[in-house]
Write a protein that holds these residues in place. Structure first.
Motif, PDB file in Angstrom:
ATOM      1  N   THR A   1       5.370  -9.351   6.481  1.00 27.95           N
ATOM      2  CA  THR A   1       3.964  -9.595   6.799  1.00 27.95           C
ATOM      3  C   THR A   1       3.310  -8.296   7.241  1.00 27.95           C
ATOM      4  O   THR A   1       3.889  -7.529   8.009  1.00 27.95           O
ATOM      5  CB  THR A   1       3.826 -10.644   7.918  1.00 27.95           C
ATOM      6  OG1 THR A   1       4.406 -11.877   7.472  1.00 27.95           O
ATOM      7  CG2 THR A   1       2.366 -10.882   8.264  1.00 27.95           C
ATOM      8  N   VAL A   2       2.114  -8.059   6.735  1.00 24.04           N
ATOM      9  CA  VAL A   2       1.309  -6.918   7.163  1.00 24.04           C
ATOM     10  C   VAL A   2       0.267  -7.447   8.143  1.00 24.04           C
ATOM     11  O   VAL A   2      -0.631  -8.203   7.769  1.00 24.04           O
ATOM     12  CB  VAL A   2       0.613  -6.237   5.968  1.00 24.04           C
ATOM     13  CG1 VAL A   2      -0.253  -5.069   6.447  1.00 24.04           C
ATOM     14  CG2 VAL A   2       1.634  -5.771   4.949  1.00 24.04           C
TER      15      VAL A   2
ATOM     16  N   THR B   1       2.187 -11.088  -3.798  1.00 22.74           N
ATOM     17  CA  THR B   1       3.341 -11.925  -4.150  1.00 22.74           C
ATOM     18  C   THR B   1       4.588 -11.422  -3.430  1.00 22.74           C
ATOM     19  O   THR B   1       5.597 -12.125  -3.373  1.00 22.74           O
ATOM     20  CB  THR B   1       3.599 -11.926  -5.670  1.00 22.74           C
ATOM     21  OG1 THR B   1       4.015 -10.616  -6.088  1.00 22.74           O
ATOM     22  CG2 THR B   1       2.347 -12.340  -6.431  1.00 22.74           C
ATOM     23  N   GLN B   2       4.486 -10.200  -2.879  1.00 20.19           N
ATOM     24  CA  GLN B   2       5.634  -9.590  -2.216  1.00 20.19           C
ATOM     25  C   GLN B   2       5.429  -9.413  -0.707  1.00 20.19           C
ATOM     26  O   GLN B   2       6.396  -9.296   0.042  1.00 20.19           O
ATOM     27  CB  GLN B   2       5.919  -8.210  -2.841  1.00 20.19           C
ATOM     28  CG  GLN B   2       6.257  -8.267  -4.319  1.00 20.19           C
ATOM     29  CD  GLN B   2       7.532  -9.043  -4.582  1.00 20.19           C
ATOM     30  OE1 GLN B   2       8.527  -8.878  -3.877  1.00 20.19           O
ATOM     31  NE2 GLN B   2       7.514  -9.907  -5.588  1.00 20.19           N
ATOM     32  N   VAL B   3       4.170  -9.360  -0.266  1.00 20.29           N
ATOM     33  CA  VAL B   3       3.872  -9.229   1.167  1.00 20.29           C
ATOM     34  C   VAL B   3       2.747 -10.193   1.531  1.00 20.29           C
ATOM     35  O   VAL B   3       1.908 -10.537   0.699  1.00 20.29           O
ATOM     36  CB  VAL B   3       3.453  -7.791   1.559  1.00 20.29           C
ATOM     37  CG1 VAL B   3       4.606  -6.823   1.435  1.00 20.29           C
ATOM     38  CG2 VAL B   3       2.254  -7.331   0.743  1.00 20.29           C
TER      39      VAL B   3
ATOM     40  N   LEU C   1      -0.473  -2.000  -5.350  1.00 20.29           N
ATOM     41  CA  LEU C   1      -0.735  -2.296  -6.754  1.00 20.29           C
ATOM     42  C   LEU C   1      -1.059  -1.005  -7.497  1.00 20.29           C
ATOM     43  O   LEU C   1      -1.744  -0.124  -6.962  1.00 20.29           O
ATOM     44  CB  LEU C   1      -1.909  -3.271  -6.874  1.00 20.29           C
ATOM     45  CG  LEU C   1      -1.690  -4.678  -6.302  1.00 20.29           C
ATOM     46  CD1 LEU C   1      -2.999  -5.458  -6.329  1.00 20.29           C
ATOM     47  CD2 LEU C   1      -0.611  -5.415  -7.083  1.00 20.29           C
ATOM     48  N   LYS C   2      -0.603  -0.903  -8.733  1.00 22.82           N
ATOM     49  CA  LYS C   2      -0.871   0.301  -9.513  1.00 22.82           C
ATOM     50  C   LYS C   2      -2.328   0.374  -9.942  1.00 22.82           C
ATOM     51  O   LYS C   2      -2.932   1.446  -9.947  1.00 22.82           O
ATOM     52  CB  LYS C   2       0.051   0.340 -10.734  1.00 22.82           C
ATOM     53  CG  LYS C   2       1.513   0.579 -10.392  1.00 22.82           C
ATOM     54  CD  LYS C   2       2.361   0.692 -11.648  1.00 22.82           C
ATOM     55  CE  LYS C   2       3.823   0.969 -11.298  1.00 22.82           C
ATOM     56  NZ  LYS C   2       4.669   1.063 -12.523  1.00 22.82           N
ATOM     57  N   ASN C   3      -2.881  -0.751 -10.329  1.00 19.32           N
ATOM     58  CA  ASN C   3      -4.273  -0.783 -10.794  1.00 19.32           C
ATOM     59  C   ASN C   3      -5.029  -1.920 -10.100  1.00 19.32           C
ATOM     60  O   ASN C   3      -5.322  -2.956 -10.714  1.00 19.32           O
ATOM     61  CB  ASN C   3      -4.334  -0.961 -12.312  1.00 19.32           C
ATOM     62  CG  ASN C   3      -3.701   0.194 -13.055  1.00 19.32           C
ATOM     63  OD1 ASN C   3      -4.153   1.325 -12.955  1.00 19.32           O
ATOM     64  ND2 ASN C   3      -2.635  -0.096 -13.803  1.00 19.32           N
ATOM     65  N   PRO C   4      -5.330  -1.749  -8.818  1.00 19.38           N
ATOM     66  CA  PRO C   4      -6.023  -2.827  -8.098  1.00 19.38           C
ATOM     67  C   PRO C   4      -7.432  -3.039  -8.639  1.00 19.38           C
ATOM     68  O   PRO C   4      -8.120  -2.083  -9.010  1.00 19.38           O
ATOM     69  CB  PRO C   4      -6.056  -2.314  -6.655  1.00 19.38           C
ATOM     70  CG  PRO C   4      -5.982  -0.827  -6.778  1.00 19.38           C
ATOM     71  CD  PRO C   4      -5.107  -0.564  -7.973  1.00 19.38           C
ATOM     72  N   LYS C   5      -7.833  -4.284  -8.702  1.00 16.06           N
ATOM     73  CA  LYS C   5      -9.185  -4.634  -9.131  1.00 16.06           C
ATOM     74  C   LYS C   5      -9.891  -5.269  -7.939  1.00 16.06           C
ATOM     75  O   LYS C   5      -9.597  -6.400  -7.566  1.00 16.06           O
ATOM     76  CB  LYS C   5      -9.141  -5.583 -10.332  1.00 16.06           C
ATOM     77  CG  LYS C   5      -8.587  -4.937 -11.600  1.00 16.06           C
ATOM     78  CD  LYS C   5      -8.559  -5.918 -12.755  1.00 16.06           C
ATOM     79  CE  LYS C   5      -8.173  -5.230 -14.056  1.00 16.06           C
ATOM     80  NZ  LYS C   5      -6.871  -4.564 -13.974  1.00 16.06           N
ATOM     81  N   VAL C   6     -10.798  -4.521  -7.355  1.00 13.77           N
ATOM     82  CA  VAL C   6     -11.471  -4.978  -6.144  1.00 13.77           C
ATOM     83  C   VAL C   6     -12.524  -6.021  -6.497  1.00 13.77           C
ATOM     84  O   VAL C   6     -13.365  -5.807  -7.375  1.00 13.77           O
ATOM     85  CB  VAL C   6     -12.128  -3.801  -5.401  1.00 13.77           C
ATOM     86  CG1 VAL C   6     -12.879  -4.304  -4.169  1.00 13.77           C
ATOM     87  CG2 VAL C   6     -11.068  -2.789  -4.998  1.00 13.77           C
TER      88      VAL C   6
END
Length: 503
Positions: free
Chosen positions: A29-30, A63-65, A261-266
């Motif tokens: 968790t962050v 999906t991982q944090v 993420l390598k290519n985050p889409k905000v």
């Protein structure tokens, strides 16, 4: 029997192994801790303001944090702990969790007063000050900013969590084209604590200040920040800050970078819609001497979160806006969550049964009059109140919110007082809301009071052509008044999309 025991033992061992694997595979968790620049209000863009903690999840693989934003507006490194906000997080921390920490904006406040009592001693030293807290009534030992920050970092590390310390984001202050940094105060002290404790430090202050300087003051103000507030960011500003944290992680050796993420889409918050309906005193008329207030209302709205559509039309009344199909065109676009501001009355006093066929029957009743309209056939004409109640009801049926305004006053005076519409359309507009629902804003009274403060000679300049239509300056005053009335409309969340520009 021995075979059965062996199988049972193997099954038991396998069950333990699966459970252990499940624990180890649990997502870290962050946790975000900080002030309103990390999470403003409820984290839903209250007042158009957002914190970077609301957007950091768009740069991480969720999906991982997991992301949990526990920041609270108004807190300092001290009060986040004394209010009991840190302890529940500490109790839940697991090995491998992350804690993003940013404090400083509120630490410069008073150490002891009866309003917030949130300040800390400047620096990173061990000095203290004993107080009887005027706000809480408790005896308290106040420490330095660095002491409180170090405490959070140490306690997080003691649970096996991974703290990441940020310098506070810059304020929207400028000096000769440059944004002042805070590395000689809270940013520098945050860096010192991070270095002493051997944890990751991200100079968010410098990164964001540099990005702001590239854009320039005019592009930043009203876009990343608002003119009303030099501390809190818009959605775009918060997303920028989150992207710079991601950049800082990518440059670091912190393991949280592995979840970027390598290519985050905000994705910015979905916009709401505001529709204006009314006559020429609201409309975009294309004539400088006949400017409607709807031409200038948008400058008082958070257009990153709401679209405004001015559908008002000159010469229309509550009757003809409906008869000509103008309302049907608006209604077909309405959806739940939208707003409709409606102001009619100036043309409703016209002829009922003669060209321009725009007058409505006076009052609130259900009486009607059959009218033959030249070549266009007959029409059943209703009262002004009936038409207004129909607009209200049909707006509500779409899930949108109706807000009725009394019409702006004309430039007509009697013994130094502006003549109100309180004996006619102003009162009927209010009664329509009382009977059908929605909200009422007494624009007629509010503008009349401003006119009286300015005086007849000043106000006369707002009406160069006639006593009904204002020029741009008059329309801007009326638009500001509409925005002020909405801002004070505490029952409707439209007020959260308004901010007042008075320049």
């Amino acid at each position: 029997m021995k075979a059965f025991k062996k199988i049972s033992f193997l099954l038991f061992f396998a069950l333990i192994l699966v459970n252990c694997m499940g624990v180890n595979a649990q997502k870290p968790t962050v946790y975000c801790v900080g002030d309103s620049t990390v999470k403003n209000g409820s984290g839903k863009g209250d007042g158009g303001l957002w914190g970077w903690g609301d957007f950091i999840g768009q740069f991480l693989d969720t999906t991982q944090v997991r992301i949990e934003n526990h920041a609270l507006g108004g807190t300092s490194s001290r009060t986040f702990q004394t209010k009991g906000l840190w302890q529940p997080i500490l109790d839940r921390l697991q090995k491998g969790d992350y804690v993003l920490i940013q404090f400083g904006h509120n630490d410069s406040g008073a150490l002891n007063d009866d309003s917030r009592a949130r300040g800390t001693i400047k620096g990173v030293g061990e000095e203290t000050e004993e107080i009887d807290n005027m706000l809480t009534g408790e005896h308290e030992i106040v420490h330095s900013y660095g002491w409180y920050l170090r405490k959070i970092v140490k306690e997080a590390k003691s649970k096996g969590a991974i703290p990441i310390v940020m310098a506070p984001i810059p304020r929207n202050d400028w000096n000769n084209g440059k944004v002042p940094r805070n590395m000689d105060s809270y940013g520098g002290w945050a860096k010192q604590i991070a270095q002493e404790e051997g944890v990751t430090f991200i100079n968010l202050n410098d990164k964001m200040a540099s990005a702001m300087e590239i854009k320039g003051q005019d592009a930043v103000t009203g876009n990343l920040f608002y003119k009303r507030d030099h501390t809190h960011t818009s959605a775009k500003g918060a997303a920028l800050a989150a992207s710079l944290i991601a950049e800082g992680l990518r440059e670091s050796d912190n393991s949280l970078k592995n979840y970027l993420l390598k290519n985050p889409k905000v994705k910015l918050p979905a916009k709401r819609n505001l529709y204006l309906i009314g006559d020429s005193t609201v409309a975009n008329n294309g004539q400088p001497t006949k400017s409607g207030w709807g031409m200038f209302l948008e400058q008082h709205l958070d257009t990153t979160r709401i679209n405004m559509y001015n559908k008002a039309r000159g010469g229309r009344s509550s009757r003809t806006f409906r008869y000509e199909g103008l309302w049907d065109a608006v209604k077909s676009q309405l959806k739940p969550g939208d707003f409709v501001l409606m102001q009619f009355g100036h043309n409703d006093g016209g002829h009922v049964d003669k060209p321009k066929y725009r007058g409505s029957l006076k009052g609130m009743g259900d009486e009607t009059q059959e009218v033959n309209r030249d070549s266009t056939g007959s029409e059943t004409v209703h009262t002004y109140g009936w038409y207004m109640k129909q607009y209200i009801k049909e707006t509500q049926e779409t899930g949108a919110t109706p807000i009725v305004l009394s019409m702006i006053p004309r430039n007509q005076w009697n013994e130094g007082q502006v003549i109100r519409a309180s004996e006619s359309y102003g009162t009927w507009a209010k009664e329509a809301v009382e009977q059908a629902g929605g909200y009422f804003l007494d624009l007629n009274e509010a503008v009349a009071q401003k006119y009286e403060q300015l005086g007849p000679d000043v106000v006369a300049a707002f009406f160069p052509d006639d006593h009904t239509h204002t020029n741009g300056e008059g329309a801007q005053l009326n638009a500001l008044t509409v925005a002020e009335l909405i801002e004070n409309l505490r029952q409707s969340d439209l007020r959260d999309f308004v901010f007042i520009r008075k320049e």
